[in-house]
Write a protein that holds these residues in place. Structure first.
Motif, PDB file in Angstrom:
ATOM      1  N   ALA A   1       0.840  -1.203   0.000  1.00  0.00           N
ATOM      2  CA  ALA A   1       0.000   0.000   0.000  1.00  0.00           C
ATOM      3  C   ALA A   1       0.872   1.249   0.000  1.00  0.00           C
ATOM      4  O   ALA A   1       0.593   2.212  -0.722  1.00  0.00           O
ATOM      5  N   LEU A   2       1.948   1.232   0.783  1.00  0.00           N
ATOM      6  CA  LEU A   2       2.865   2.375   0.806  1.00  0.00           C
ATOM      7  C   LEU A   2       3.568   2.557  -0.538  1.00  0.00           C
ATOM      8  O   LEU A   2       3.668   3.669  -1.048  1.00  0.00           O
ATOM      9  N   LEU A   3       4.042   1.467  -1.109  1.00  0.00           N
ATOM     10  CA  LEU A   3       4.730   1.573  -2.395  1.00  0.00           C
ATOM     11  C   LEU A   3       3.784   2.022  -3.504  1.00  0.00           C
ATOM     12  O   LEU A   3       4.173   2.780  -4.382  1.00  0.00           O
ATOM     13  N   SER A   4       2.549   1.555  -3.467  1.00  0.00           N
ATOM     14  CA  SER A   4       1.584   1.893  -4.513  1.00  0.00           C
ATOM     15  C   SER A   4       1.075   3.319  -4.399  1.00  0.00           C
ATOM     16  O   SER A   4       0.705   3.926  -5.393  1.00  0.00           O
ATOM     17  N   SER A   5       1.052   3.850  -3.196  1.00  0.00           N
ATOM     18  CA  SER A   5       0.508   5.195  -3.001  1.00  0.00           C
ATOM     19  C   SER A   5       1.523   6.296  -3.276  1.00  0.00           C
ATOM     20  O   SER A   5       1.159   7.442  -3.476  1.00  0.00           O
ATOM     21  N   CYS A   6       2.781   5.974  -3.311  1.00  0.00           N
ATOM     22  CA  CYS A   6       3.832   6.964  -3.553  1.00  0.00           C
ATOM     23  C   CYS A   6       4.639   6.536  -4.771  1.00  0.00           C
ATOM     24  O   CYS A   6       5.342   5.525  -4.730  1.00  0.00           O
ATOM     25  N   THR A   7       4.532   7.297  -5.842  1.00  0.00           N
ATOM     26  CA  THR A   7       5.196   6.947  -7.097  1.00  0.00           C
ATOM     27  C   THR A   7       6.699   6.781  -6.910  1.00  0.00           C
ATOM     28  O   THR A   7       7.284   5.823  -7.412  1.00  0.00           O
ATOM     29  N   GLU A   8       7.316   7.695  -6.189  1.00  0.00           N
ATOM     30  CA  GLU A   8       8.769   7.623  -5.988  1.00  0.00           C
ATOM     31  C   GLU A   8       9.167   6.369  -5.214  1.00  0.00           C
ATOM     32  O   GLU A   8      10.168   5.727  -5.545  1.00  0.00           O
ATOM     33  N   ALA A   9       8.402   6.012  -4.206  1.00  0.00           N
ATOM     34  CA  ALA A   9       8.720   4.818  -3.423  1.00  0.00           C
ATOM     35  C   ALA A   9       8.588   3.566  -4.285  1.00  0.00           C
ATOM     36  O   ALA A   9       9.412   2.650  -4.194  1.00  0.00           O
TER      37      ALA A   9
END
Length: 101
Positions: free
Chosen positions: A20-28
């Protein structure tokens, strides 16, 4: 059996939050797919490059995913979610003219 189920639930929750964190932040998301950072040895010199974060996570949960269907499904669902977010960001960055061609 109870401890295995708790471990499975914990790992499933961790994977869900991670993706969820990776998907919500393009840079991550992009950083998780990019080459890893250089590892430094005890003498401060570079020893090599670590694998991308996503590869480390997949390798870390692989054996649990082999044993537990719920972990495997969560891993696959998270990968699909991440790749869909990545594709969405690529489409959003295109101009109308590029989309029509």
């Amino acid at each position: 059996a109870e401890k295995q189920q708790q471990l499975q639930q914990h790992l499933t929750w961790v994977l869900r939050v991670f993706f969820a964190l990776l998907s919500s932040c393009t840079e991550a998301g992009e950083d998780s797919l990019a080459r890893g950072s250089e590892r430094l040895g005890e003498d401060g010199n570079a020893e090599g490059v670590s694998p991308p974060l996503l590869a480390l996570v997949i390798l870390g949960v692989r054996s649990a995913a082999d044993r537990h269907e719920a972990v495997c499904i969560e891993l696959l669902d998270g990968l699909c979610q991440l790749f869909a977010a990545e594709a969405r960001s690529e489409v959003e960055s295109l101009s109308i003219a590029e989309l029509l061609l």
